[in-house]
Design a protein around this motif. Structure first.
Motif, PDB file in Angstrom:
ATOM      1  N   CYS A  78     -42.681  89.281   4.856  1.00 55.02           N
ATOM      2  CA  CYS A  78     -42.124  87.935   4.739  1.00 55.02           C
ATOM      3  C   CYS A  78     -41.936  87.526   3.279  1.00 55.02           C
ATOM      4  N   CYS A 114     -44.687  83.469   8.439  1.00 56.42           N
ATOM      5  CA  CYS A 114     -45.625  84.503   8.020  1.00 56.42           C
ATOM      6  C   CYS A 114     -46.665  84.607   9.117  1.00 56.42           C
ATOM      7  N   ARG A 115     -46.880  85.795   9.621  1.00 60.87           N
ATOM      8  CA  ARG A 115     -47.837  85.955  10.704  1.00 60.87           C
ATOM      9  C   ARG A 115     -49.198  86.419  10.183  1.00 60.87           C
ATOM     10  N   CYS A 116     -49.253  86.831   8.921  1.00 58.37           N
ATOM     11  CA  CYS A 116     -50.495  87.438   8.421  1.00 58.37           C
ATOM     12  C   CYS A 116     -51.439  86.470   7.728  1.00 58.37           C
ATOM     13  N   GLN A 141     -50.015  89.795   2.739  1.00 53.41           N
ATOM     14  CA  GLN A 141     -50.798  90.876   3.339  1.00 53.41           C
ATOM     15  C   GLN A 141     -49.857  92.031   3.622  1.00 53.41           C
ATOM     16  N   CYS A 142     -49.079  91.927   4.713  1.00 58.59           N
ATOM     17  CA  CYS A 142     -48.135  93.014   4.966  1.00 58.59           C
ATOM     18  C   CYS A 142     -46.952  92.931   4.019  1.00 58.59           C
ATOM     19  N   GLY A 143     -46.596  91.728   3.606  1.00 56.19           N
ATOM     20  CA  GLY A 143     -45.557  91.561   2.602  1.00 56.19           C
ATOM     21  C   GLY A 143     -44.133  91.533   3.121  1.00 56.19           C
TER      22      GLY A 143
HETATM   23  S1  FES Z   1     -47.676  88.756   4.850  1.00 57.38           S
HETATM   24 FE1  FES Z   1     -47.210  89.637   6.767  1.00 57.38          FE
HETATM   25  S2  FES Z   1     -45.815  88.239   7.615  1.00 57.38           S
HETATM   26 FE2  FES Z   1     -46.388  87.319   5.781  1.00 57.38          FE
END
Ligand code: FES
Ligand code: FES
Lengths: 160, 754
Positions: free
Chosen positions: A104, A136-138, A100-102
């Motif tokens: 990680c 990974c938090r997302c 998602q945010c990428g």
């Molecule tokens: S995609 Fe955002 S922390 Fe893994």
């Protein structure tokens, strides 16, 4: 403080750099060599965002001193694709929406690459434990695990 | 031009597909640039000195030795940030939180900052700053802070919303109340009443990327900032206000963002970076350490909630009452109010009342975290509903279905609902195979529902058609998890072109009009609205250009499936003109073609979800494993289903962490004991099972494609779903999250002792 001269191999290329004794490999990659793909999520070895491969093993580059890399072989995310051909893990991460945010993602790709080198046909449990050092938090990890499974199948020549 | 946002059912070609995201390659090759991945020539490195005390008056700060250190280029304290807030309490709280002015209010509160030639010198300089503190009594617990003898954080805080107004100060900033009907008479009609108190601990959003920025102030009054944020326009406004800059002279570029979840909607150290740059006359890079992120950037509220629900024997709720106390850090805020609004939003209630108290404590200033305030309220209410179902001897899904709100219900926070998804998600849960799967020894099952409002807000978008007919979409809402892909799909759909011909970018604050934050699940909802509007405006222009090319009246040009078509028998021989055809001639027909849009996206559709969770509890250690998890949620319309699933899974995982492990632990000295990922444990890959998702699509009537926000609701049900499952597994009602091993063992011991 005097700097230390270090000769090492990064992504197959000979690299020489100077660093202070207290600089980590992550500092060196990011601040001296312009390799920004490894991220600092914690600086204490707890998040895996800085994962790189040293002599075939995944390491937290925030816990390795730059000076320790003398004579070693380092692989970073910047060397994962072969020219303009993405590594199957890279393609599958995009395909499965495993980021998602990428932030990680580079760390996960490094860890997953080392996993598949050791276990070309991992179980879900093996994947989950091999990647347990990467936070990974997302995503909740679901799509990451599936992307790794799919990439492993492709690399074994099973296709999908 | 007026924009019709009404939902119209139609067959969609692009929306609902799963193409590859446009930023994917950059992100898997390490090229994507996040907050800390940007540098400027001659930049300095900033470090912040933070209070080691939970509550202390700042008697004196002496920076002279730090200033004298070779390599130090600027040192700032609160004196370098004069108060320009003009009586705006919310802005003052931000200013004071950036840099303590008279008192340090929590462990980690900034008191000074330095900019130096490198990190090493900056760290040494911090050690040379002398701060004299007068340490004051502190209070970190929300209930303790409400006690009559609690240490006061602010001697001038008198609770608002109470009649008559109190004459003595307290740590309670405000009291709010919502509801309708008469709860007392409702309870009188009840056959069964459940009444309990619950507590939830403070958690952090836990984004993997720490806050980072590079600020550069010039002598001519212009300034630039590169920053990871969920809202660069809002950061610009806030920073300009605090520093006395002209808004338009501060250009803010948002980096790729490594997670935010609400925590990057508030400014933290960015004004300090600007102030340091202004003082030093050089660019300044400021990156927080992980410890600073935990100690000094926004966690959630710690809460204490009482719930009372009454029902008849056949499961009709007659009255519902909740009293909610939310901590907000050292400044009065409105988190309990939001909690009070959301508490009973899933249900159709005749008599309902919720009361919220905003409580200030010596902890960091609370920030938004995904559906802020709703998860805690849902934990309390959904636990009570679960207990009620047990007491009545009714299936808990049936009980919820019986009382679920539907179109036309008056919500507990006021408005009348339109078409909503709570009933359908519950029906889907009832028939889901997960619900009837057998459970083993030490295993338990729980389920819970959740609600979130979703926001709309101010949005501005540009859509530019290039000479080759491809499209650049410039949006001002930061992409926190795939919205560039979703918005490209929307533009492709509306124009009738291929997804691959659209490239979405996030514009900086100097190239696009103002946009609100990406918060409240508004990114895709509101920017898609603006994108549709911009595309429709571009189509108007393209029809005009086609008319010129054909030399016919514009009224005779229709737009169908990505082509201008001449409508009328006499035009038979004219082949339709594609976007590419029209774009190629743009230079001869009036110049570049673009569609612009600015609007306030109203009518964000509320969203509901239902989660089912199975756990296994080890009775010897109290350790809990989630063994199966299902998320069912209404998306309105899933624009890019893979990223909708991702939002469901990610929110569920965060909620599971909150439910089982995550919590701020304070020592008796008021210092945070666990400011790192080792001791503040977020779920790792081996902790979780696959997370199944089911997307329902109940169109939002106020969006052309029926889109609702999807990002937040998924964190609302898990606290209760997990706690209900654990309660089921261990046979004791768990009322305090996280239900960590020590709490489970304590509950088991208490049960064994009878
Ligand atoms: S995609 Fe955002 S922390 Fe893994
Ligand atoms: S930055 Fe190295 S493990 Fe987190």
């Amino acid at each position: 403080m005097t700097s230390i001269a270090v000769s090492t191999t990064i992504n197959g290329d000979d690299v020489e750099f100077l660093c202070r004794a207290d600089e980590t490999l992550l500092d060196v990659l990011r601040n001296r060599l312009g390799l920004m793909g490894a991220k600092e999520g914690c600086g204490t070895g707890d998040c895996g965002a800085c994962s790189t491969i040293m002599d075939g093993r995944v390491v937290c580059s925030c816990l390795v001193l730059g000076a320790e890399t003398e004579g070693r072989e380092i692989e970073t995310i910047e060397g994962m694709a072969n020219g303009s051909d993405l590594h199957p893990l890279q393609s599958k991460f995009i395909e499965h929406a495993a980021l998602q945010c990428g932030v990680c993602t580079p760390g996960f790709l490094m860890a997953a690459k080392a996993l598949l080198a050791a276990h070309p046909d991992p179980t879900e449990k093996e994947i989950r434990f091999w990647l347990a050092g990467n936070l990974c938090r997302c995503t909740g990890y679901d799509k990451i695990v599936r992307a790794v499974q799919d990439a492993a199948a492709e690399m074994r020549g099973e296709g999908t | 031009m007026s924009f019709d946002a009404t939902y119209k059912e139609k067959k969609l070609k692009s929306v609902g597909t799963r193409p590859l995201r446009p930023d994917g390659v950059d992100k898997v090759t390490g090229r994507a640039r996040y907050g800390a991945d940007f540098n400027m020539p001659g930049q300095l490195v900033a470090r912040v000195l933070r209070s080691p005390h939970a509550h202390a008056r700042i008697m004196r700060i002496d920076v002279s030795r730090a200033v004298a250190l070779k390599g130090v280029k600027a040192v700032i304290t609160a004196a370098d940030l004069p108060d320009l807030t003009n009586g705006n309490a919310a802005l003052y709280a931000i200013l004071d939180n950036c840099m303590a002015r008279t008192k340090a209010f929590y462990d980690g509160h900034a008191v000074a900052a330095v900019a130096a030639i490198d990190a090493k010198v900056a760290r040494e300089a911090l050690k040379l700053i002398e701060v004299e503190y007068d340490v004051l009594p502190h209070v970190v617990d929300v209930d303790a802070a409400m006690a009559p003898d609690a240490p006061l954080l602010d001697e001038n805080l008198f609770t608002q919303g109470i009649d008559p107004a109190p004459t003595t100060p307290s740590n309670v900033g405000n009291r709010s109340e919502f509801g309708h009907g008469d709860v007392e008479s409702g309870f009188a009609k009840a056959d069964v009443i459940v009444e309990r108190s619950y507590k939830t601990e403070q958690t952090h959003q836990g984004y993997i990327e720490p806050h980072a920025c590079v600020a550069s102030c010039n002598v001519d009054g212009t300034a630039e900032m590169w920053v990871c944020t969920q809202g660069h326009f809002v950061y610009r406004q806030t920073c300009a206000d605090l520093l006395g800059l002209e808004v338009s002279k501060l250009r803010v570029t948002s980096s790729e963002i490594g997670g935010g979840f609400g925590g990057k909607t508030h400014v933290w150290a960015e004004p300090l970076a600007l102030a340091l740059s202004r003082k030093a006359g050089r660019p300044v890079k400021l990156v927080m350490s992980r410890e600073e992120v935990f100690r000094a950037s926004g966690p959630t509220s710690q809460t204490s909630i009482d719930v009372k629900i009454g029902a008849t024997k056949d499961g009709k709720i007659t009255a519902a009452l909740a009293t909610l106390r939310y901590s907000s850090g050292p400044y009065a805020d409105s988190w309990a109010e939001t909690g009070a609004m959301t508490s009973f939003a899933c249900y159709d209630l005749e008599n309902v009342k919720t009361v919220g108290f905003e409580v200030i404590v010596n902890r960091p200033k609370v920030a938004a975290y995904r559906a802020p305030s709703a998860p805690m309220a849902a934990f309390a209410v959904e636990s009570a509903i679960d207990e009620l179902a047990h007491k009545i001897g009714m299936d808990s899904v049936e009980l919820r279905i019986k009382n679920a709100a539907s179109e036309g219900s008056r919500s507990s926070y006021g408005p009348i609902y339109g078409p909503i998804g709570i009933g359908p998600t519950l029906e889907a849960a009832r028939t889901h195979p997960h619900m009837s799967a057998p459970l083993g020894k030490n295993q338990g099952r729980g389920m819970a529902c959740g609600f979130w409002f979703n926001f709309g807000g101010q949005t501005c978008t540009d859509l530019n058609i290039s000479a080759d007919g491809t499209v650049t979409l410039a949006v001002g809402t930061v992409d926190v998890g795939g919205s560039r892909a979703s918005l490209s799909l929307i533009a492709a759909e509306e124009l009738g072109i291929s997804y691959d011909d659209v490239k979405a970018v996030i514009a900086d604050t100097s190239t696009l009009g103002y946009n609100d934050m990406t918060d409240g699940s508004r990114g895709t909802f509101s920017s898609s609205m603006a994108t549709i509007s911009a595309a429709r405006n571009a189509i108007v222009t393209m029809r005009e250009r086609a008319a010129l090319m054909w030399d016919i009246p514009v009224e005779d040009v229709a737009w169908e499936e990505g082509h201008a078509k001449a409508v009328g028998a006499s035009y038979d021989n004219r082949a339709p003109l594609s976007v590419k055809d029209i774009a190629a001639e743009a230079g001869n027909t009036g110049g570049p073609i673009a569609g612009h849009s600015e609007l306030v996206a109203d009518g964000a559709g509320v969203s509901f979800g239902t989660h089912i969770c199975d756990v296994e509890v080890d009775p010897e250690t109290g350790a809990t494993r989630v063994i199966r998890y299902t998320v069912i949620q209404d998306a309105g319309k899933a624009v890019h289903p893979a990223y909708v699933e991702g939002q469901y899974q990610g929110g569920a995982a965060q909620g599971i962490g909150w439910a089982l492990n995550e919590e701020y632990v304070y020592g008796a000295d008021g210092r945070l004991q666990n400011p790192g990922f080792l001791d503040y444990r977020i779920p790792v890959c081996s902790d979780l099972p696959m997370i199944d998702t089911q997307i329902l699509e109940i169109p939002n009537p106020n969006h052309p494609y029926g889109v609702r926000g999807v990002g937040e609701t998924s964190i609302v049900p898990p606290l209760a779903a997990v706690a209900n499952a654990v309660s089921d597994a261990v046979g004791v009602r768990m009322v305090h999250v996280p239900v960590s091993p020590p709490r489970i063992l304590a509950a088991l011991n208490a049960k064994a002792k009878g």
